[in-house]
Write a protein that holds these residues in place. Structure first.
Motif, mmCIF file in Angstrom:
data_model
loop_
_atom_site.group_PDB
_atom_site.id
_atom_site.type_symbol
_atom_site.label_atom_id
_atom_site.label_comp_id
_atom_site.label_asym_id
_atom_site.label_seq_id
_atom_site.Cartn_x
_atom_site.Cartn_y
_atom_site.Cartn_z
ATOM 1 N N TYR A 3 0.847 -1.188 0.000
ATOM 2 C CA TYR A 3 0.000 0.000 0.000
ATOM 3 C C TYR A 3 0.882 1.237 0.000
ATOM 4 O O TYR A 3 1.839 1.311 0.771
ATOM 5 N N PRO A 4 0.574 2.226 -0.822
ATOM 6 C CA PRO A 4 1.319 3.485 -0.737
ATOM 7 C C PRO A 4 0.945 4.200 0.559
ATOM 8 O O PRO A 4 -0.185 4.074 1.044
ATOM 9 N N ILE A 5 1.887 4.915 1.116
ATOM 10 C CA ILE A 5 1.612 5.665 2.342
ATOM 11 C C ILE A 5 0.648 6.791 2.006
ATOM 12 O O ILE A 5 0.901 7.580 1.095
ATOM 13 N N PRO A 6 -0.466 6.868 2.717
ATOM 14 C CA PRO A 6 -1.445 7.919 2.429
ATOM 15 C C PRO A 6 -0.865 9.298 2.719
ATOM 16 O O PRO A 6 -0.051 9.463 3.628
ATOM 17 N N THR A 7 -1.301 10.269 1.942
ATOM 18 C CA THR A 7 -0.781 11.636 2.097
ATOM 19 C C THR A 7 -1.843 12.624 2.558
ATOM 20 O O THR A 7 -1.554 13.799 2.701
ATOM 21 N N SER A 8 -3.053 12.145 2.776
ATOM 22 C CA SER A 8 -4.125 13.040 3.218
ATOM 23 C C SER A 8 -5.069 12.269 4.136
ATOM 24 O O SER A 8 -5.110 11.024 4.097
ATOM 25 N N PRO A 9 -5.854 12.997 4.932
ATOM 26 C CA PRO A 9 -6.841 12.312 5.782
ATOM 27 C C PRO A 9 -7.826 11.473 4.965
ATOM 28 O O PRO A 9 -8.223 10.391 5.394
ATOM 29 N N GLU A 10 -8.178 11.943 3.786
ATOM 30 C CA GLU A 10 -9.105 11.203 2.942
ATOM 31 C C GLU A 10 -8.527 9.851 2.530
ATOM 32 O O GLU A 10 -9.232 8.845 2.519
ATOM 33 N N GLU A 11 -7.244 9.843 2.173
ATOM 34 C CA GLU A 11 -6.599 8.590 1.787
ATOM 35 C C GLU A 11 -6.509 7.634 2.973
ATOM 36 O O GLU A 11 -6.640 6.421 2.808
ATOM 37 N N ILE A 12 -6.288 8.179 4.162
ATOM 38 C CA ILE A 12 -6.248 7.346 5.367
ATOM 39 C C ILE A 12 -7.632 6.732 5.602
ATOM 40 O O ILE A 12 -7.762 5.537 5.857
ATOM 41 N N ILE A 13 -8.658 7.538 5.480
ATOM 42 C CA ILE A 13 -10.032 7.046 5.675
ATOM 43 C C ILE A 13 -10.369 5.991 4.630
ATOM 44 O O ILE A 13 -11.031 4.991 4.929
ATOM 45 N N ASN A 14 -9.894 6.170 3.410
ATOM 46 C CA ASN A 14 -10.180 5.209 2.338
ATOM 47 C C ASN A 14 -9.558 3.834 2.599
ATOM 48 O O ASN A 14 -9.997 2.841 2.008
ATOM 49 N N LEU A 15 -8.575 3.768 3.497
ATOM 50 C CA LEU A 15 -7.980 2.483 3.829
ATOM 51 C C LEU A 15 -8.998 1.558 4.500
ATOM 52 O O LEU A 15 -8.817 0.345 4.523
ATOM 53 N N ARG A 16 -10.076 2.121 5.012
ATOM 54 C CA ARG A 16 -11.121 1.301 5.642
ATOM 55 C C ARG A 16 -11.730 0.301 4.666
ATOM 56 O O ARG A 16 -12.310 -0.689 5.080
ATOM 57 N N GLN A 17 -11.606 0.584 3.393
ATOM 58 C CA GLN A 17 -12.186 -0.288 2.370
ATOM 59 C C GLN A 17 -11.332 -1.526 2.113
ATOM 60 O O GLN A 17 -11.764 -2.444 1.425
#
Length: 77
Positions: A3-17
């Motif tokens: 997984y690429p390291i998320p760069t925004s809160p939205e990308e972090i939240i999308n990890l829930r999927q």
């Protein structure tokens, strides 16, 4: 999976999927650390937030998560 390291809160939240795995948790922690640093927050501020009482984790789990985040923070330093 990588997984690429998320760069925004939205990308972090999308990890829930994604299916939960050790790698996913590590990726999420790395993303949170990078985001918090970009906002000018300190490790102490982050750990205070982690240790705050919530309904998701018990005291022991919050302390353990705080220890893991501290170790990761130091590795990224």
């Amino acid at each position: 999976m990588h997984y690429p390291i998320p760069t925004s809160p939205e990308e972090i939240i999308n990890l829930r999927q994604k299916p939960i795995s050790d790698e996913l948790v590590a990726t999420a922690i790395a993303g949170v650390i990078q985001f918090v640093r970009s906002q000018g927050q300190s490790l102490e501020q982050l750990t205070a937030q982690l240790l705050a009482d919530d309904s998701l984790l018990d005291d022991r789990q919050r302390r353990r998560l705080s220890e893991i985040v501290t170790q990761a923070w130091e590795k990224f330093a």
